[in-house]
Write a protein that holds these residues in place. Sequence first.
Motif, PDB file in Angstrom:
ATOM      1  N   VAL A 109       0.757  -1.341  -0.004  1.00 26.24           N
ATOM      2  CA  VAL A 109       0.145   0.111  -0.007  1.00 26.24           C
ATOM      3  C   VAL A 109       0.845   1.315  -0.120  1.00 26.24           C
ATOM      4  O   VAL A 109       2.025   1.158   0.542  1.00 26.24           O
ATOM      5  CB  VAL A 109      -0.874   0.050   1.160  1.00 26.24           C
ATOM      6  N   VAL A 115      -5.100   7.011   5.354  1.00 26.87           N
ATOM      7  CA  VAL A 115      -5.447   5.999   4.358  1.00 26.87           C
ATOM      8  C   VAL A 115      -4.453   5.339   3.733  1.00 26.87           C
ATOM      9  O   VAL A 115      -3.547   5.914   3.115  1.00 26.87           O
ATOM     10  CB  VAL A 115      -6.506   7.028   3.194  1.00 26.87           C
ATOM     11  N   ASN A 116      -4.793   4.068   3.724  1.00 26.70           N
ATOM     12  CA  ASN A 116      -3.706   3.060   2.770  1.00 26.70           C
ATOM     13  C   ASN A 116      -4.567   2.723   1.511  1.00 26.70           C
ATOM     14  O   ASN A 116      -5.587   2.220   1.654  1.00 26.70           O
ATOM     15  CB  ASN A 116      -3.385   1.938   3.633  1.00 26.70           C
ATOM     16  N   VAL A 117      -3.863   3.015   0.707  1.00 28.42           N
ATOM     17  CA  VAL A 117      -4.205   2.862  -0.740  1.00 28.42           C
ATOM     18  C   VAL A 117      -3.318   1.757  -1.245  1.00 28.42           C
ATOM     19  O   VAL A 117      -2.184   1.852  -1.623  1.00 28.42           O
ATOM     20  CB  VAL A 117      -4.244   4.099  -1.798  1.00 28.42           C
TER      21      VAL A 117
ATOM     22  N   PHE B 181     -14.208   2.792  -4.366  1.00 33.62           N
ATOM     23  CA  PHE B 181     -12.668   3.245  -3.815  1.00 33.62           C
ATOM     24  C   PHE B 181     -12.407   2.074  -2.785  1.00 33.62           C
ATOM     25  O   PHE B 181     -11.227   1.329  -2.889  1.00 33.62           O
ATOM     26  CB  PHE B 181     -12.572   4.429  -3.157  1.00 33.62           C
ATOM     27  N   TYR B 185      -9.529  -0.185  -3.920  1.00 33.85           N
ATOM     28  CA  TYR B 185      -8.037   0.329  -3.529  1.00 33.85           C
ATOM     29  C   TYR B 185      -7.923  -0.035  -2.081  1.00 33.85           C
ATOM     30  O   TYR B 185      -6.835   0.664  -1.622  1.00 33.85           O
ATOM     31  CB  TYR B 185      -8.254   1.529  -4.015  1.00 33.85           C
ATOM     32  N   THR B 186      -8.713  -0.698  -1.216  1.00 37.26           N
ATOM     33  CA  THR B 186      -7.996  -1.011  -0.034  1.00 37.26           C
ATOM     34  C   THR B 186      -7.863  -2.339   0.263  1.00 37.26           C
ATOM     35  O   THR B 186      -8.519  -3.289  -0.356  1.00 37.26           O
ATOM     36  CB  THR B 186      -9.064  -0.358   1.095  1.00 37.26           C
ATOM     37  N   ARG B 187      -7.168  -2.760   1.286  1.00 34.93           N
ATOM     38  CA  ARG B 187      -7.047  -3.966   1.675  1.00 34.93           C
ATOM     39  C   ARG B 187      -8.279  -4.781   2.181  1.00 34.93           C
ATOM     40  O   ARG B 187      -8.635  -5.775   1.565  1.00 34.93           O
ATOM     41  CB  ARG B 187      -5.919  -4.077   2.992  1.00 34.93           C
TER      42      ARG B 187
END
Lengths: 252, 325
Positions: A109, A115-117, B181, B185-187
């Motif tokens: 990420v 915020v982790n993207v 999103f 785009y997230t775990r």
Amino acid sequence: MSKEPILELRDVHKWFGNIHAVEGVDLSVDSDEVVGLVGDNGAGKSTLIKMISGVLSPTEGEILFEGEKVNISSVDRARNLGIETVHQTQAVAEDRSVADNIFLGRELVNSYGPVNVLDRKEMRKISKRLTKELGLDIPSPDHEVRFCSGGERQGVAIARAMYFKAKLVILDEPTTALSVKGRDQVLNLVDHMKDEGISIIFITHNIHNVYPIADRFVVMLHGEVVKEVAKDDTTLDEIEGLLAHKDEVVSG
Amino acid sequence: MSLEKIELFFLDNLVWVIFTIFFLVFGFLKPDAFLSLSNFRFIIYSSAALGFLVLAEGVCLITGNFDLSIGQMAGFLAMFNAMIITEWAPWIPWYLAVIIIIALGALLGAVNGFFIGKVGLNPFLVTLSTYMIFKGATLTTSSSPISGGFPELYLAIGGEGIGGIPYAIFVLLGGLLILGFILRYTRFGSHLYAVGSNPDSASMTGIRVDNMLLYTYMLSGILVSIAAILFSGFVGSATPGLANNTLFTAFAGAVIGGISLSGGRGRLSGAVGGILLVGTIDAGLTMMYVPPQQTTIYTGILVLAAIIINRLKETAKDKILMAGS
């Protein structure tokens, strides 16, 4: 050859209630070594490796990793030490892409404040490189794993272990469910890992699966190690004999 | 672009093709009423609340589970929150009312998620139970509609607009962007799909499946709470039967949109298509003066057709992808 053992088991026992599944096993794996752990179903192989991969704890005995006594209490702990397990069932999410699978559970990420993207671009790039290095014929990192053959799926699981810098990889019956082609593919992958300096425990009930690539064999019967021998000092026939005449060995 | 890629694109967006076909058919049959900007706006507006229920069902479906309680949960949340802000604590401003209902939604979702994820009970049985509980609780809260005493802006979210565009459309767009999103785009999003694809594998790679299900149902509850706000605003009041009969329409929207019932597959863009398709069919049939009781029959037939088309689509898609490997 370097002879510093990466993993050492000392008098390890496992009881399930009254059942003595592993009866005092001593085992060591040197760095860059491929150990074939051979035994029939029910010989205690699976129980033994579960204790190394953090799924089970030994009832008695010690496990040393890189010379230090360790308590491998969970799969995460095993991973942090550098021990990865590749299961027979491959542990892949079939509907996800090759790249998603290689990084499953440990995605890369970019952090923007809290915020982790997901860094999909980087994960694709690395996946592409890894699959190429391993000689896997996968058209793209976006390819869904359900379209991959059995050998390629093992490749995905092995790519995972390679990227996360495993020092010891446990392969649990990696070729049993595969075609001949798939088996050869996996054996190539094992060679590749060995070249990278990764130690390997290759578990199988069929000596033919591991004979071509192992440096040493450990034969288990009824929860005990009955033979530990370097490939140079044995023959395929001898080990097959041990496995076939297991009752005589035990009574004798 | 190769022919295969075009075919794949077409198959992946099949729901939009079906949507266009329906839109044109209704447009041909009722050109004046149907092919107008105001009608198009109305379709999106009236689909917004249901759209959030489609999304709420969709996230559960992606994990390989489902939720029968979302419709009744929406009804209960709308009524219970209406009681809070009109009777029990009328001093509450609109924004606090919104925060409360979202928190309640997360809480009710957590109840489902706890029993399914942590206790390991079957989702059908758990959500059937909570369906009944929410239904009874709604009527216990109040058996008659609550129409007065709301903070003005609370109802405006689902009932009014700016420059001729209903706020509900912005809320839906915002919700889609945020959820899109999260999924891509997230775990959390990645794990959501992995759990639905193969929970054992997910667990072996270190993903906590029990927690994932708990969080997924909480997310679903939050989406339901937003639907409850929009429904209340749309009707201008809170009524006990507010979201009756929405469950299966929401299910249909998600499945038509290509979200797999067996988990692990489904894209948000497809779900949007599903939402609009259901809304279009609903509006079209109404304009054709089809009596409401028959509307359900047609919707049922269309859902069945959509599911069959979806299966054919998957087979065709697999064939192309297989050949490509």
